[in-house]
Design a protein around this motif. Structure first.
Motif, mmCIF file in Angstrom:
data_model
loop_
_atom_site.group_PDB
_atom_site.id
_atom_site.type_symbol
_atom_site.label_atom_id
_atom_site.label_comp_id
_atom_site.label_asym_id
_atom_site.label_seq_id
_atom_site.Cartn_x
_atom_site.Cartn_y
_atom_site.Cartn_z
ATOM 1 N N ALA A 1 0.828 -1.204 0.000
ATOM 2 C CA ALA A 1 0.000 0.000 0.000
ATOM 3 C C ALA A 1 0.861 1.252 0.000
ATOM 4 C CB ALA A 1 -0.925 -0.014 1.217
ATOM 5 N N PHE A 2 1.956 1.217 0.726
ATOM 6 C CA PHE A 2 2.835 2.384 0.778
ATOM 7 C C PHE A 2 3.434 2.664 -0.596
ATOM 8 C CE2 PHE A 2 7.027 4.316 1.790
ATOM 9 C CZ PHE A 2 6.552 5.481 2.368
ATOM 10 N N ARG A 3 3.831 1.637 -1.315
ATOM 11 C CA ARG A 3 4.411 1.835 -2.649
ATOM 12 C C ARG A 3 3.382 2.405 -3.622
ATOM 13 N NH1 ARG A 3 6.981 -4.060 -1.635
ATOM 14 N NH2 ARG A 3 8.971 -3.377 -0.729
ATOM 15 N N ILE A 4 2.146 1.932 -3.547
ATOM 16 C CA ILE A 4 1.105 2.460 -4.424
ATOM 17 C C ILE A 4 0.799 3.907 -4.067
ATOM 18 C CG2 ILE A 4 -1.288 2.169 -5.162
ATOM 19 C CD1 ILE A 4 -0.968 -0.832 -4.566
ATOM 20 N N ALA A 5 0.758 4.210 -2.778
ATOM 21 C CA ALA A 5 0.484 5.584 -2.354
ATOM 22 C C ALA A 5 1.580 6.538 -2.818
ATOM 23 C CB ALA A 5 0.343 5.643 -0.835
ATOM 24 N N VAL A 6 2.835 6.102 -2.752
ATOM 25 C CA VAL A 6 3.925 6.951 -3.236
ATOM 26 C C VAL A 6 3.801 7.158 -4.743
ATOM 27 C CG1 VAL A 6 6.436 7.145 -3.486
ATOM 28 C CG2 VAL A 6 5.463 6.285 -1.358
ATOM 29 N N ALA A 7 3.317 6.145 -5.464
ATOM 30 C CA ALA A 7 3.128 6.301 -6.910
ATOM 31 C C ALA A 7 2.120 7.408 -7.221
ATOM 32 C CB ALA A 7 2.667 4.986 -7.533
ATOM 33 N N VAL A 8 1.064 7.520 -6.414
ATOM 34 C CA VAL A 8 0.046 8.542 -6.640
ATOM 35 C C VAL A 8 0.509 9.900 -6.130
ATOM 36 C CG1 VAL A 8 -2.310 9.259 -6.059
ATOM 37 C CG2 VAL A 8 -1.835 6.868 -6.613
ATOM 38 N N PHE A 9 1.252 9.913 -5.012
ATOM 39 C CA PHE A 9 1.642 11.177 -4.379
ATOM 40 C C PHE A 9 3.153 11.418 -4.478
ATOM 41 C CE2 PHE A 9 -2.348 9.989 -2.356
ATOM 42 C CZ PHE A 9 -3.050 11.177 -2.453
ATOM 43 N N ASP A 10 3.761 10.923 -5.529
ATOM 44 C CA ASP A 10 5.198 11.103 -5.741
ATOM 45 C C ASP A 10 5.546 12.592 -5.777
ATOM 46 O OD1 ASP A 10 7.841 10.685 -6.294
ATOM 47 O OD2 ASP A 10 7.541 10.157 -8.392
ATOM 48 N N GLY A 11 6.441 13.021 -4.893
ATOM 49 C CA GLY A 11 6.832 14.421 -4.830
ATOM 50 C C GLY A 11 5.967 15.262 -3.920
ATOM 51 N N SER A 12 4.939 14.662 -3.336
ATOM 52 C CA SER A 12 4.057 15.410 -2.443
ATOM 53 C C SER A 12 4.480 15.183 -0.989
ATOM 54 C CB SER A 12 2.609 14.961 -2.656
ATOM 55 O OG SER A 12 1.721 15.794 -1.942
ATOM 56 N N LEU B 1 11.394 1.232 1.664
ATOM 57 C CA LEU B 1 10.515 0.165 1.192
ATOM 58 C C LEU B 1 9.983 0.443 -0.207
ATOM 59 C CD1 LEU B 1 8.380 -0.444 4.407
ATOM 60 C CD2 LEU B 1 10.218 -1.882 3.535
ATOM 61 N N ALA B 2 9.924 1.716 -0.567
ATOM 62 C CA ALA B 2 9.395 2.109 -1.874
ATOM 63 C C ALA B 2 10.470 2.722 -2.762
ATOM 64 C CB ALA B 2 8.243 3.100 -1.697
ATOM 65 N N ARG B 3 11.707 2.455 -2.458
ATOM 66 C CA ARG B 3 12.817 3.001 -3.233
ATOM 67 C C ARG B 3 12.639 4.515 -3.410
ATOM 68 N NH1 ARG B 3 15.628 0.086 -8.466
ATOM 69 N NH2 ARG B 3 17.439 1.453 -8.604
ATOM 70 N N SER B 4 12.417 5.157 -2.299
ATOM 71 C CA SER B 4 12.144 6.586 -2.306
ATOM 72 C C SER B 4 12.971 7.262 -1.224
ATOM 73 C CB SER B 4 10.651 6.850 -2.087
ATOM 74 O OG SER B 4 10.205 6.227 -0.898
ATOM 75 N N VAL B 5 12.948 8.577 -1.246
ATOM 76 C CA VAL B 5 13.720 9.363 -0.280
ATOM 77 C C VAL B 5 12.835 10.492 0.244
ATOM 78 C CG1 VAL B 5 15.978 8.869 -1.275
ATOM 79 C CG2 VAL B 5 14.650 10.798 -2.144
ATOM 80 N N LEU B 6 13.181 10.975 1.426
ATOM 81 C CA LEU B 6 12.546 12.151 1.996
ATOM 82 C C LEU B 6 13.444 13.353 1.752
ATOM 83 C CD1 LEU B 6 11.281 10.766 5.430
ATOM 84 C CD2 LEU B 6 9.950 11.159 3.356
ATOM 85 N N GLU B 7 12.836 14.455 1.381
ATOM 86 C CA GLU B 7 13.604 15.655 1.115
ATOM 87 C C GLU B 7 12.746 16.880 1.388
ATOM 88 O OE1 GLU B 7 14.718 15.058 -2.928
ATOM 89 O OE2 GLU B 7 12.720 15.437 -3.718
ATOM 90 N N ASP B 8 13.400 18.010 1.539
ATOM 91 C CA ASP B 8 12.673 19.259 1.736
ATOM 92 C C ASP B 8 12.022 19.669 0.417
ATOM 93 O OD1 ASP B 8 13.480 19.360 4.367
ATOM 94 O OD2 ASP B 8 15.267 20.543 3.932
ATOM 95 N N GLY B 9 10.764 20.046 0.495
ATOM 96 C CA GLY B 9 10.054 20.459 -0.711
ATOM 97 C C GLY B 9 9.051 21.547 -0.411
ATOM 98 N N GLU B 10 8.299 21.922 -1.438
ATOM 99 C CA GLU B 10 7.258 22.935 -1.320
ATOM 100 C C GLU B 10 5.947 22.363 -1.843
ATOM 101 O OE1 GLU B 10 9.143 27.412 -1.650
ATOM 102 O OE2 GLU B 10 8.456 26.425 -3.473
ATOM 103 N N LEU C 1 9.146 5.141 -12.073
ATOM 104 C CA LEU C 1 8.655 4.158 -11.107
ATOM 105 C C LEU C 1 7.162 4.303 -10.842
ATOM 106 C CD1 LEU C 1 11.584 3.996 -8.529
ATOM 107 C CD2 LEU C 1 10.629 2.083 -9.830
ATOM 108 N N ALA C 2 6.650 5.531 -10.760
ATOM 109 C CA ALA C 2 5.234 5.722 -10.438
ATOM 110 C C ALA C 2 4.343 5.055 -11.481
ATOM 111 C CB ALA C 2 4.922 7.214 -10.332
ATOM 112 N N THR C 3 4.617 5.302 -12.753
ATOM 113 C CA THR C 3 3.816 4.695 -13.811
ATOM 114 C C THR C 3 3.969 3.182 -13.817
ATOM 115 O OG1 THR C 3 4.095 6.692 -15.136
ATOM 116 C CG2 THR C 3 3.364 4.716 -16.282
#
Length: 802
Positions: free
Chosen positions: A404-415, A456-465, A485-487
């Motif tokens: 579920a976390f991987r699918i959620a990151v796919a929809v909210f990638d960069g958010s 777990l989702a091959r992602s990173v946390l970073e500062d964003g807007e 990856l999201a698509t």
């Protein structure tokens, strides 16, 4: 008009002094005689408005008729989406569109339980590609270890790992599959034992290993399966028969602990041997990393791993082959096809094989790019294959949570990470209730730490807007380490696992009810992409239920999804057919969805076609239908911001000449919206980069800045709106709002000062504008800057020379 931009009604339409020139609002008289000016303005407001009524009546568009009880101008300047944030900022929509690119072409490949990939007729393992021998159960072949000596690149912290292994005889390496942890384990064991390494059967857990299974003086590698340690999640609740069945099958659940590792360490010490246990990132790894044996294994630099593999694969090739292969790896089309920011060691080895074969002319450029595009699909396939085994909820819950976390990151990638994490919890519940409807799953309160979960989702946390529209706020954002990856994730679950479609559809519909644009915009665009892949299923499960809702946010989400689905040319005719049916339906909710959809251009295919579709709906309604005029005017203004404003202004002029009051009202309300709507709120699904610098400004100012040749046409439409009785008061309010904003923005002030002469051609027009300026300067609570007002006053006077 917003409360911030409101002006006092009792001071409306104050005219200048006799002679037409009047006093500049920045002069002494404007300040000292403010109270008298307010009274004079109140006395003369009636005569000015009467003149405005006559001017509107002369135009022959029905303005002389008595104002109907229902006033379509009451909703002017209001978003069709009620609630906080309205339609949200353009940045949210652009980020979602960048994330969900076109679906990559399909290709057949299989992934084995050991992370081996069979693609075409080729086996690929973590350390090499092509015909290299595979790691087998028992002793690791010497050829494998010698090859590893040539290609292995030490990971950060390698020396500390070796020191810990020497001291305790046991090391637990945690990381993601393909990150290099297995290669690191073999390199460590091989170095300490002189290339004597055995692999232990992964079917046996640490507590089941006997001393007899350990060979004296050797290294021992044990890779725990991903579902080891399931007791980290909540205990069993009910379903005793499942628990009994597992016990009868000999699968008693044992929680791996430091005690088991201490025992294993002593066993190894007694045999003068060494052992490395590999644990996949997750709850178990998170706990073991806090113990004495655990260490995280970061991936090594992918460029160096690639270089070492290429050096081996191209040995004996002509001079320059190695440099040519490395240059090919950096080529733009290759990196785009890969769709990953940084390759993991296993992927670097695969890419090295493809590049070497290309250098040897065993592959064409097209075949190379096709091979590279399979990398992200292989990653998605490995994430979801059998994620719900063994099929009972408590045992499957850890894997479902990660899924579920991987699918959620796919929809909210960069958010925002908080939005993605909460969405993942909602999806976990949907997946869990689908797997076991009688046993709803709860939430762990202190599971995997937020800093460790993104891996777990091959992602990173970073500062964003996060773009809220009027403002951008800092957020802790989560981002995939790869644009493709999201698509790939959405394509894998949508095409690969039919039973997952139901819970994912229900989840997206739930998100599309969220009033926050940062949520529903992302969810609706994702829904549109899924519908473009399978229209029959997606329309029935995603769009139709949302379009029939009696609240505005789901309808706006349905319109967004319809427009996004229409981006696929093979799906567009189906979207057009649905919109035609709904436009003639008696349901107001469906009609509303039609009007909103045509604001995106994509459904009709052209701006002209979208305007025609809007006009057909409006012509069939009363001129006082507030909801229809309000929604249609929002779409007209959105079309003005879609990159072809000339087409829209020409059509608006034609609607005025048509003579029908309903079309005239559509034009009037649309012009009112251009005065107050920020450009960022009018985002579409097509890129209009020239408007981005003007995102926070009203659309009228943005158009004046980007389309200066359009100023006379915009001025003519605005002049008509100001002069028409039924819209004049609202237009003056909106213009006052625009002037207040321009007074605080030097660039916007320049554009407004070029517009005002076009609005002040007639004396009555100049009197109206000067009265408005005096009122704004004389506002007791929020007086407008006098210097800016003086520039506007002079600009109004220039209209007399035209």
């Amino acid at each position: 008009m917003s409360d911030d931009d409101a002006v006092h009604e009792d001071a409306r339409d104050e005219g200048p002094s006799a002679g037409g020139g009047g006093d500049r609002p920045d002069g002494d008289r404007a300040g000292s005689d403010r109270a008298g000016s307010d009274r004079a303005g109140s006395d003369r407001a009636g005569s000015d408005r009467a003149g405005s009524d006559r001017a509107g009546s002369d135009r022959g568009d029905g303005a002389g008729e008595q104002q109907p009880e229902a006033n379509p101008f009451e909703r002017a300047g209001r978003s069709p989406v009620d609630g906080p944030g309205g339609t949200g900022g353009a940045g949210t929509a652009r980020a979602a569109l960048r994330t969900l690119a076109r679906q990559p072409a399909s290709r057949t490949y299989e992934i084995g339980g050991d992370g081996q990939i069979f693609e075409g007729n080729q086996w690929i393992t973590q350390f090499w590609a092509g015909t290299r021998p595979d790691l087998v159960q028992g002793a690791v072949p010497q050829e494998t270890l010698l090859h590893l000596d040539e290609v292995y690149r030490e990971v950060p912290g390698y020396a500390r790992m070796k020191a810990l292994l020497r001291g305790t005889r046991l090391l637990v390496l945690c990381g993601e599959p393909g990150s290099g942890r297995k290669a690191t384990a073999l390199a460590l064991l091989s170095e300490l034992t002189g290339h004597r390494v055995n692999r232990l059967d992964p079917r046996h857990r640490v507590d089941e290993i006997d001393t007899d299974a350990l060979e004296r003086g050797c290294g021992h590698l044990l890779e725990l399966p991903p579902d080891d340690g399931p007791a980290e999640h909540e205990p069993h609740r009910g379903h005793d028969e499942n628990r009994d069945r597992l016990r009868r099958a000999g699968r008693t659940r044992v929680r791996l602990s430091e005690l088991h590792l201490d025992r294993f360490s002593e066993q190894l010490r007694g045999q003068e041997a060494y052992g490395v246990v590999l644990v996949e990132s997750g709850d178990l790894a998170d706990r073991l990393l806090r113990g004495r044996y655990g260490m995280y294994c970061p991936p090594p630099p992918s460029d160096e791993v690639l270089h070492r593999h290429l050096r081996t694969l191209l040995r004996g090739e002509p001079e320059g082959a190695l440099d040519g292969a490395r240059a090919l790896a950096r080529r733009a089309d290759v990196t785009k096809a890969l769709g990953l920011d940084a390759l993991r060691p296993r992927e670097a080895a695969r890419l090295a094989d493809h590049l070497a074969r290309r250098q040897k002319e065993e592959l064409t450029d097209e075949e190379l790019l096709e091979d590279c595009s399979a990398f992200v699909r292989a990653q998605a396939r490995s994430w979801f294959a059998g994620a719900d085994r063994p099929g009972t909820l408590p045992e499957a819950l850890p894997a479902l949570n990660a899924t579920a976390f991987r699918i959620a990151v796919a929809v909210f990638d960069g958010s925002a990470y908080s939005i993605a994490a909460e969405a993942a919890e909602l999806l976990t519940w949907e997946l869990s209730t689908t797997l076991d409807p009688e046993q709803p799953a709860g939430r762990r309160l202190f599971g995997t730490h937020g800093d460790a979960r993104p891996v777990l989702a091959r992602s990173v946390l970073e500062d964003g807007e996060l773009d809220l529209g009027p403002a951008k706020v800092p957020v802790r954002a989560i981002r995939f380490q790869g644009d493709a990856l999201a698509t790939a994730v959405l394509a894998e679950i949508w095409h690969g696992y039919h039973n997952v479609r139901g819970p994912v559809s229900r989840w997206l519909r739930t998100l599309c009810h969220d009033p926050r644009p940062e949520v529903w915009v992302r969810a609706s665009i994702a829904a549109g992409v899924l519908c473009s892949w399978d229209w029959i299923y997606g329309f029935g499960e995603l769009i139709a239920p949302l379009a029939a809702m009696d609240t505005p946010v789901p309808r706006m989400a349905a319109a967004t999804a319809l427009a996004e689905a229409a981006r696929n040319p093979r799906v567009q005719p189906a979207v057009v057919a649905v919109l035609k049916d709904w436009a003639n339906d008696d349901a107001e909710e469906l009609r509303d969805t039609v009007l909103l959809t045509h604001g995106y251009v994509l459904a009709a295919g052209t701006v002209k076609g979208s305007l025609d579709a809007l006009a057909r709906v409006v012509r069939g309604r009363e001129a006082t239908d507030v909801d229809v005029i309000g929604t249609a005017s929002f779409s007209v203004v959105r079309l003005l911001a879609s990159g072809e404003p000339e087409t829209v202004t020409r059509r608006m002029t034609e609607w005025l000449r048509d003579g029908r009051t309903n079309l005239a009202n559509l034009v009037l309300v649309s012009m009112l919206n251009t005065l107050t709507f920020r450009t960022t709120h009018l985002w579409g699904l097509r890129e209009v980069p020239e408007l981005e610098p003007h995102a926070a400004r009203p659309l009228l100012v943005a158009l004046l800045a980007t389309r200066p040749g359009l100023a006379p046409h915009l001025a003519a439409l605005l002049h008509h709106t100001l002069s028409t009785a039924r819209s004049g008061e609202a237009a003056l309010d909106g213009l006052g709002s625009l002037l207040r904003r321009a007074a605080k923005d030097e660039e916007a002030l320049d554009h407004v000062c070029r517009l005002l002469p076009l609005l002040g051609v007639g004396r009555r027009d100049r009197d109206r504008l000067r009265g408005l300026l005096k009122e704004l300067v004389g506002d007791r609570d929020r007086p407008m800057d006098r210097r800016a007002a003086g520039r506007m006053w002079d600009a109004v006077a220039e209209g007399a020379d035209r």
